[in-house]
Design a protein around this motif. Structure first.
Motif, short mmCIF file in Angstrom:
data_model
loop_
_atom_site.label_atom_id
_atom_site.label_comp_id
_atom_site.label_asym_id
_atom_site.label_seq_id
_atom_site.Cartn_x
_atom_site.Cartn_y
_atom_site.Cartn_z
N UNK A 407 2.76 10.24 34.34
CA UNK A 407 3.36 11.10 33.33
C UNK A 407 2.50 11.24 32.09
N UNK A 408 2.75 12.31 31.34
CA UNK A 408 1.93 12.63 30.17
C UNK A 408 2.15 11.64 29.03
N UNK A 409 3.43 11.35 28.74
CA UNK A 409 3.75 10.50 27.59
C UNK A 409 3.20 9.09 27.76
N UNK A 410 3.37 8.51 28.93
CA UNK A 410 2.89 7.15 29.15
C UNK A 410 1.38 7.06 29.05
N UNK A 411 0.68 8.08 29.54
CA UNK A 411 -0.78 8.08 29.44
C UNK A 411 -1.22 8.21 27.98
N UNK A 412 -0.49 9.00 27.20
CA UNK A 412 -0.81 9.11 25.78
C UNK A 412 -0.66 7.76 25.08
N UNK A 413 0.41 7.04 25.38
CA UNK A 413 0.65 5.76 24.75
C UNK A 413 -0.42 4.74 25.12
N UNK A 414 -0.76 4.67 26.40
CA UNK A 414 -1.80 3.74 26.84
C UNK A 414 -3.14 4.11 26.22
N UNK A 454 -9.84 7.16 25.56
CA UNK A 454 -9.61 8.54 25.14
C UNK A 454 -9.47 9.46 26.35
N UNK A 455 -10.33 9.27 27.32
CA UNK A 455 -10.34 10.16 28.49
C UNK A 455 -9.13 9.98 29.38
N UNK A 456 -8.40 8.89 29.20
CA UNK A 456 -7.21 8.65 30.01
C UNK A 456 -5.98 9.41 29.53
N UNK A 457 -5.97 9.85 28.27
CA UNK A 457 -4.78 10.53 27.79
C UNK A 457 -4.97 11.37 26.55
N UNK A 458 -5.53 10.79 25.50
CA UNK A 458 -5.67 11.53 24.25
C UNK A 458 -6.53 12.77 24.41
N UNK A 459 -7.49 12.74 25.32
CA UNK A 459 -8.35 13.90 25.55
C UNK A 459 -7.66 15.01 26.32
N UNK A 460 -7.13 14.71 27.51
CA UNK A 460 -6.58 15.77 28.35
C UNK A 460 -5.14 16.17 28.07
N UNK A 461 -4.31 15.24 27.67
CA UNK A 461 -2.87 15.52 27.61
C UNK A 461 -2.46 16.55 26.56
N UNK A 462 -3.00 16.52 25.33
CA UNK A 462 -2.54 17.52 24.36
C UNK A 462 -2.66 18.94 24.86
N UNK A 463 -3.79 19.30 25.45
CA UNK A 463 -3.96 20.66 25.95
C UNK A 463 -3.02 20.94 27.11
N UNK A 464 -2.71 19.93 27.89
CA UNK A 464 -1.79 20.11 29.01
C UNK A 464 -0.37 20.36 28.52
N UNK A 465 0.02 19.65 27.48
CA UNK A 465 1.38 19.77 26.97
C UNK A 465 1.66 21.11 26.30
#
Length: 547
Positions: A407-414, A454-465
């Motif tokens: 999921x997006x949120x959990x990856x952002x937190x990690x 960064x590459x696990x969530x902060x990089x990709x997730x914002x644009x995905x959301x």
């Protein structure tokens, strides 16, 4: 730490960095090929998704090919969701139902589009190793302000390009916009290669910035509109992957600099090759069937469908396009509507995620990784920066496999938690005397772990959301606003980071970045919703209910 130690070293934006950043603009005008669930480069990543060598690339494309066959072998569920183009009409889109085996293939055209992604990453990263040498050649070694402008001018141009890319794609079509985009990319690269003055270099960087800003909008847009619904995520990952590969190629291209100080000109000149190939390739690539259909060019849309999916799919796909063309009862949203009580929360989430992404220090870490490694005693600074690029590629591959599972949120937190820990490690490596003998190793370790996190969530997730949480009627403008925040913050970080480091010291700055990461964790816990496995309609009803 002295200012001379931290000479501005380069530019690497993710996002986008971006990119997905990017995907935001790509989502502005969705083809019926879009699936309501896989809205992004699925993100595939944090900026990378596959390894830089041709073998790994073949593996990734091979997986995509198998997925295509699997999609064409089964019936895709028709899920209705609304999409809109930048400044265009709101539409109800139904995913294309592709059955049976197709004689067409989208992969070659996705590959051509990804030349734009490679150029995106390359132009951001090329100055990392070249700056010191071009500064000597142009006589600005002592002028860190001018060096900062050379670093950041590409971001200023990207801000302009990101706002105009969607509009150009809507007016002239996707493939023609690619061809037009190749002009500033090629001219800018030529000016940088032949620059004999600071003015010529900055103009060249501005032009390439405009080019990559346009690319950030149209590459994901084109890929999403020609991709079968169930592999949009996979092909989106390829796009993000190639952005990161472009960054890595730029870092590796700097390796000969130590033996040939004038090599920096060749580094900028290399970008001319994919620019020309992009223009030539897109001249022979099929236009987006959705765009052609919306322009009333029905016969051309049918021809495009034949090339992409095979002639046996024409009637079915055209039927889906007709079904998706139903209008909406709500009028187009204006800019002021973004700040209404109905939409302000989701708009602020999109902008906040990009602000956290940038002010958490990613571009500062990557831009100046070469100088940081050197100050820590790493002998091969360019090689150390290349290691950062490799970590990005690896992290993107991991993120690609986890995005729809965790999921997006959990990856952002990690991701932000790992970034905070890495920043603290970097800060301690420069302040604790007991760690002085190991400062070089810790600097590299902390930087690599930070980029990986960064590459696990902060990089990709914002644009995905962005396309998932923005309602259809505000998507174009909300994405433009969020991307604008990304590029503007990126620009100022590149311009003033050196001055801030000189005044407060690198250790204090890194602690500041760690604090931003922790604030991001708290913000995400309280404001970001999980979108994994949810339809766009469900998300819109929760976040932007009709009044």
């Amino acid at each position: 730490m002295q200012a001379s130690t931290f000479t501005v070293k380069g530019i690497i934006g993710f996002g986008l960095q971006n990119r997905r950043i990017l995907q935001g603009s790509g989502d502005l005008k969705r083809n019926t090929l879009l699936a309501s669930r896989s809205l992004r480069m699925p993100e595939r990543s944090s900026c990378f998704g596959v390894s830089m060598d041709s073998a790994s690339m073949g593996i990734e494309l091979g997986r995509a090919r198998k997925t295509v066959q699997s999609v064409f072998g089964s019936s895709a569920k028709a899920r209705s969701h609304r999409v809109r183009a930048s400044g265009g009409d709101i539409e109800d889109a139904t995913p294309l139902k592709v059955q049976g085996q197709s004689s067409g293939s989208v992969l070659p055209y996705v590959g051509v589009a990804c030349l734009g992604a490679i150029l995106f990453g390359y132009h951001l990263g090329v100055v990392n190793g070249a700056l010191e040498y071009l500064a000597k050649d142009l006589g600005i070694v002592e002028n860190t302000v001018i060096q900062g402008w050379i670093v950041s001018s590409v971001l200023a141009g990207a801000t302009v390009g990101s706002f105009t890319g969607g509009a150009l794609a809507d007016k002239f079509g996707r493939t023609k916009t690619f061809v037009l985009d190749a002009i500033p990319l090629a001219v800018g690269a030529f000016l940088c290669t032949t620059a004999q003055s600071v003015q010529a270099m900055i103009i060249g960087r501005l032009l390439t910035g405009i080019g990559i800003g346009i690319s950030s909008a149209i590459v994901p847009l084109y890929i999403s509109e020609i991709s079968p619904t169930e592999i949009r995520g996979t092909l989106g990952t390829v796009n993000q992957l190639f952005i990161c590969i472009g960054i890595l190629v730029a870092l590796v291209a700097g390796l000969p600099l130590s033996g040939n100080p004038l090599w920096w000109r060749t580094m900028f000149g290399i970008a001319l090759i994919p620019s020309v190939l992009l223009a030539l390739g897109m001249a022979f690539s099929p236009e987006s069937p959705r765009w052609l259909f919306q322009q009333g060019r029905i016969s051309e849309a049918e021809t495009s469908i034949k090339r992409l999916y095979g002639k046996e799919r024409v009637a079915e796909v055209m039927g889906d396009l007709e079904a998706s063309a139903q209008g909406s009862s709500e009028p187009d949203a204006g800019w002021l509507d973004l700040f209404s009580s109905r939409y302000w929360k989701v708009v602020s989430i999109g902008a906040a995620l990009f602000l956290f992404q940038q002010f958490a220090g990613i571009n500062a870490v990557v831009y100046y990784s070469t100088a940081v490694f050197r100050s820590a005693g790493i002998s091969s600074d360019v090689a150390a920066s290349a290691l950062v690029g490799a970590a990005n590629v690896f992290g993107t591959m991991v993120a690609s496999s986890l995005m729809d599972k965790q999921g997006r949120k959990s990856l952002l937190l990690v991701s932000f938690t790992g970034m905070a820990a890495s920043m603290m490690l970097l800060s301690l490596s420069f302040t604790w005397k007991v760690l002085t003998p190991y400062s070089g190793t810790l600097a590299v370790l902390g930087t690599v772990l930070y980029v990986l996190s960064f590459s696990l969530g902060a990089g990709p997730v914002p644009a995905l959301l962005l396309p998932e949480i923005f309602a259809s009627r505000i998507r174009a403008k909300a994405v433009a606003l969020s991307l604008g925040m990304h590029w503007i913050s990126n620009f100022f970080i590149g311009l003033y980071f050196l001055s801030i480091v000189t005044k407060f010291g690198i250790s204090t700055v890194y602690l500041g970045f760690a604090s931003v990461c922790l604030l991001a964790v708290m913000y995400i816990v309280g404001n970001v919703v999980e979108t994994k496995g949810r339809s766009l309609e469900d998300i819109e009803r929760e976040l932007s209910p009709a009044i």
